[in-house]
Design a protein around this motif. Structure first.
Motif, PDB file in Angstrom:
ATOM      1  N   CYS A 155     -22.278 107.779 -67.882  1.00 42.36           N
ATOM      2  CA  CYS A 155     -23.638 107.136 -66.947  1.00 42.36           C
ATOM      3  C   CYS A 155     -23.162 105.899 -66.294  1.00 42.36           C
ATOM      4  O   CYS A 155     -22.190 105.139 -67.016  1.00 42.36           O
ATOM      5  CB  CYS A 155     -24.658 106.356 -67.863  1.00 42.36           C
ATOM      6  SG  CYS A 155     -25.893 105.450 -67.134  1.00 42.36           S
ATOM      7  N   CYS A 158     -24.846 102.245 -68.227  1.00 42.78           N
ATOM      8  CA  CYS A 158     -24.570 101.815 -69.679  1.00 42.78           C
ATOM      9  C   CYS A 158     -23.251 102.527 -70.271  1.00 42.78           C
ATOM     10  O   CYS A 158     -22.859 101.967 -71.325  1.00 42.78           O
ATOM     11  CB  CYS A 158     -25.725 102.295 -70.434  1.00 42.78           C
ATOM     12  SG  CYS A 158     -25.777 104.146 -70.731  1.00 42.78           S
ATOM     13  N   CYS A 185     -31.357 105.014 -68.468  1.00 39.27           N
ATOM     14  CA  CYS A 185     -31.003 104.017 -67.294  1.00 39.27           C
ATOM     15  C   CYS A 185     -31.777 104.552 -66.285  1.00 39.27           C
ATOM     16  O   CYS A 185     -32.428 103.739 -65.588  1.00 39.27           O
ATOM     17  CB  CYS A 185     -29.864 103.845 -67.092  1.00 39.27           C
ATOM     18  SG  CYS A 185     -28.821 102.964 -68.406  1.00 39.27           S
TER      19      CYS A 185
HETATM   20 ZN   LIG Z   1     -27.188 104.920 -68.977  1.00 42.86          ZN
END
Ligand SMILES: [Zn+2]
Length: 258
Positions: A155, A158, A185
């Motif tokens: 990701c 994050c 997210c």
């Molecule tokens: Zn994330």
């Protein structure tokens, strides 16, 4: 200095009365413009070797101080005949040439890019199904080679590794940051466009595939449209020169993608 190099013809334009200016991607020197004197004459020694997508052995008269070099000889190494007789293959092959032409700077040699171009055109020439996969495969890898690698692993917010447990049906792709958001997210983010998880998984498969087996995967046409939109949007965001693969849109938009 006379020098020999393997090359692929990206573009070929008439120059003055009887000559051509040809843009090559060469194995030794990267992208290069050359003048082919007399190439428009019916008796030209270059024959049909200067058409886009031709894979040739070029003999160049090269001077460091000159912006444009002279082509003294060109011989086909391997003719990709099907790329000229099949409309779909031609559209895909020309798209590959256009992307290299616009994405890659002059005289930056990269033998891996050269191999990628030749291998992809070679496979496209003989493929019997799912040819469009080769274009996606090519774009993913040439972006990697030119510093625009898309992150399929984690990701972009994050950093968590992407997998079934943290991806939902609809996924956000950030063109700015060149990667995807996990579901956590993504829930807090706003996006105009969402992509199907099938699109994400197809892209991951294409990135890991070998060129010999890349046409084995059958991608549904709605997913091909999403892949097309995602990759074009990403390239538009990062390239100075706009990429509009006109030859390609003919069958992307009409749903002819197999
Ligand atoms: Zn994330």
């Amino acid at each position: 200095m006379l020098t020999k190099t393997e090359a692929v013809v990206l573009r070929s334009l008439r120059y003055r009365e009887t000559s051509k200016i040809v843009t090559l991607y060469t194995k030794k020197f990267g992208k290069l413009n050359v003048v082919a004197k007399g190439a428009m004459l019916p008796t030209s020694k270059f024959g049909a070797s200067l058409e886009p997508m031709s894979y040739i052995l070029a003999v160049l008269y090269k001077k460091e101080t000159r912006e444009i070099q002279f082509l003294s000889q060109a011989d086909l190494i391997k003719p990709f005949l099907n790329l000229y007789s099949n409309f779909e293959k031609m559209a895909l092959g020309l798209s590959i040439c256009e992307i290299v032409y616009k994405l890659i700077k002059f005289e930056e040699e990269n033998p891996r890019i050269f191999k990628l171009i030749v291998d992809t055109l070679d496979k496209l020439n003989v493929a019997e199904k799912n040819e469009i996969n080769l274009l996606w495969f090519f774009i993913i890898h040439i972006l990697e080679e030119s510093g625009f690698k898309i992150n399929f692993v984690s990701c972009i917010l994050c950093g968590e590794k992407l997998g079934d447990e943290n991806l939902s049906e609809k996924i956000i792709f950030s063109s700015d940051r060149g990667g995807f958001l996990c579901s956590k997210c993504g829930a807090g983010a706003e996006a105009k466009i969402y992509y199907s998880i099938v699109t994400f998984k197809s892209l991951v498969w294409l990135e890991r595939a070998k060129v010999e087996s890349v046409t084995n995967l059958k991608i549904p046409s709605n997913i091909n449209n999403e892949i097309h939109n995602l990759l074009m949007e990403y390239m538009r965001r990062h390239l100075d020169e706009p990429i509009n693969l006109k030859s390609l849109e003919v069958f992307i938009n009409s749903g002819r993608t197999k």
